[in-house]
Motif scaffolding. Structure first.
Motif, PDB file in Angstrom:
ATOM      1  N   SER A  79       1.166  -1.081   0.164  1.00 14.52           N
ATOM      2  CA  SER A  79       0.112  -0.145  -0.058  1.00 14.52           C
ATOM      3  C   SER A  79       0.767   1.047   0.073  1.00 14.52           C
ATOM      4  N   ARG A  80       0.708   2.174  -0.936  1.00 13.11           N
ATOM      5  CA  ARG A  80       1.498   3.399  -1.196  1.00 13.11           C
ATOM      6  C   ARG A  80       1.273   4.201   0.085  1.00 13.11           C
ATOM      7  N   LYS A 140       5.150  -3.751  -5.945  1.00 13.67           N
ATOM      8  CA  LYS A 140       4.335  -3.015  -7.019  1.00 13.67           C
ATOM      9  C   LYS A 140       4.107  -4.501  -7.884  1.00 13.67           C
ATOM     10  N   GLY A 141       4.360  -5.572  -7.390  1.00 12.84           N
ATOM     11  CA  GLY A 141       4.251  -6.909  -8.324  1.00 12.84           C
ATOM     12  C   GLY A 141       2.644  -6.990  -8.524  1.00 12.84           C
ATOM     13  N   ILE A 175       0.558  -9.952  -2.523  1.00 14.56           N
ATOM     14  CA  ILE A 175       1.614 -10.177  -1.524  1.00 14.56           C
ATOM     15  C   ILE A 175       1.324 -11.293  -0.748  1.00 14.56           C
ATOM     16  N   PHE A 176       0.139 -11.445  -0.311  1.00 13.60           N
ATOM     17  CA  PHE A 176      -0.198 -12.717   0.176  1.00 13.60           C
ATOM     18  C   PHE A 176       0.060 -14.157  -0.261  1.00 13.60           C
ATOM     19  N   ASP A 177      -0.254 -13.885  -1.659  1.00 14.71           N
ATOM     20  CA  ASP A 177       0.087 -15.380  -2.589  1.00 14.71           C
ATOM     21  C   ASP A 177       1.665 -15.598  -2.522  1.00 14.71           C
ATOM     22  N   LEU A 178       2.259 -14.493  -2.903  1.00 14.39           N
ATOM     23  CA  LEU A 178       3.754 -14.532  -3.263  1.00 14.39           C
ATOM     24  C   LEU A 178       4.327 -15.216  -1.999  1.00 14.39           C
ATOM     25  N   PHE A 179       3.969 -14.847  -0.901  1.00 14.67           N
ATOM     26  CA  PHE A 179       4.853 -15.608   0.352  1.00 14.67           C
ATOM     27  C   PHE A 179       3.835 -16.421   1.361  1.00 14.67           C
TER      28      PHE A 179
END
Length: 402
Positions: free
Chosen positions: A148-149, A174-175, A179-183
């Motif tokens: 979140s910016r 910024k992907g 972000i929860f899926d990524l980690f």
């Protein structure tokens, strides 16, 4: 009729209300300020041989800050401080900054308390993100990614003022993938809410949380890796000791915890497992105390409870079982229905009785319990019809008088 300045020191949990205190304490990054106390304390996790020197440093810095506020005069009641564990290696400048921040915060609270009406919020702790930066970010932290910016900019501003070293570790994610899926965060949360926790060796834990206490059972499962049974049990218990301490932190379990390790015949194995368990508990930021093995082979421990557990925060009682974790069998419900019809037939004289229940119960009445249903219909002299309702749980039913 007296107005009191109080601090919430424990959130409401279940049916218990919040716990309040008139002894105010304000937490900073390195220190905790005690405005109504002149005592200088040092965290017990800091080695005892360093505490006297740190206490003297803190006293000098506290007096200097109080004198600066009062034209060079140190008043009698300057307030006390507790040096937190992460302040052990802090410089005088860092400690002085924290002292100034805390005293300024207290001054603002006192000012607001004289101007605002009772029941007003005068001060609240930092947000979750800010507490992570203040309490968890250390030299071992590589990066802190934020998707979140807006929150990223808030943390940058907070970090520049209070934790300049941590600011360079902040990264704006910024992907395209969440972000929860990524980690695999959702996966970890689901695991932390589950009753069973699998161990790498093939063993597993079973965690049951109740109102009075939490029980954790250790099982070998399919683990047969060691040459003899004693070694299998010992290695499973060692791994379980590490996993249990982590689960207590992840699930934020508090109160009384009973751990049922697998029975060990050798005293040295019991001592090593207990030592490993206490070592892992020492990493917990929340106060924990663990006893030895009881006569029944159980380890009793406590963990300070300050807010709701993860399960209570993210879940609610099941509508089907009302939080009991079990429902009546279809056959039990069918017999409940038959008894209820018999009771109502003695009080009312409708043209017909209709059973409205789940498909499982209705199917039982059409098949195995059809003779009982027909016998009851003949006995009361009234027809009984059936209606399946998909929305009903297995334990639910209605008797409709037509």
């Amino acid at each position: 009729g007296q107005s009191l300045l109080v601090q919430v020191i424990k959130d409401p949990i279940g049916t218990k209300g919040a716990r309040l205190s008139t002894q105010i304490s304000i937490a900073g990054r390195l220190l905790v300020f005690l405005p109504q106390d002149n005592h200088i304390g040092v965290s017990q996790k800091i080695p005892s041989d360093l505490r006297d020197a740190l206490r003297s440093r803190m006293q000098a810095l506290s007096d200097a800050a109080a004198a600066a506020e009062n034209n060079g005069v140190v008043p009698e009641n300057t307030g006390g401080f507790i040096l937190r564990t992460n302040g052990e290696e802090a410089s005088d400048a860092e400690l002085a900054d924290d002292i100034a921040y805390l005293r300024k915060t207290w001054s603002r609270i006192r000012d607001l308390s004289t101007r605002l009406p009772p029941m007003s919020l005068l001060h609240q702790d930092l947000s979750l993100l800010q507490r992570v930066l203040r309490d968890l970010a250390g030299e071992d932290t590589q990066t802190i990614r934020i998707d979140s910016r807006e929150q990223f900019e808030v943390l940058q501003k907070f970090g520049r003022e209070f934790m300049p070293k941590a600011v360079e570790k902040l990264q704006l994610y910024k992907g395209e993938r969440p972000i929860f899926d990524l980690f695999n965060v959702d996966e970890e949360i689901a695991r932390a809410l589950g009753r069973r926790v699998d161990l790498k060796s093939g063993g597993y834990l079973v965690v049951d949380q109740t109102e009075a206490l939490t029980t954790i059972d250790v099982n070998t499962g399919g683990y047969v890796g060691a040459r003899n049974f004693d070694d299998t049990v010992f290695k499973t218990n060692l791994e379980a000791a590490q996993a249990i301490a982590r689960q207590l932190r992840l699930r934020n379990l508090g109160g009384i915890v009973i751990v049922d390790f697998i029975d060990m015949s050798r005293d040295d194995h019991r001592e090593q497992v207990l030592a490993e368990f206490r070592k892992q508990l020492a990493r917990d930021r929340v106060k924990t105390t663990a006893g030895g093995f009881s006569q029944l082979g159980l380890v009793e421990m406590t963990r300070k409870r300050t807010r709701e557990s993860l399960a209570h925060m993210l879940c609610e009682p099941c509508a089907a079982c009302n939080g009991q974790g079990i429902v009546k069998t279809a056959r039990t419900v069918a017999y409940d229905v038959l008894r209820e019809i018999l009771r109502e037939a003695r009080q009312f004289t409708p043209r017909e009785f209709r059973i409205v229940s789940s498909p499982q119960v209705i199917e039982l009445f059409l098949d195995e319990e059809s003779q009982h249903l027909a016998g009851l219909s003949d006995f009361i002299g009234k027809p009984i019809s059936l209606q399946a309702e998909q929305a009903m749980g297995q334990g639910q039913y209605d008797i409709v008088l037509l």
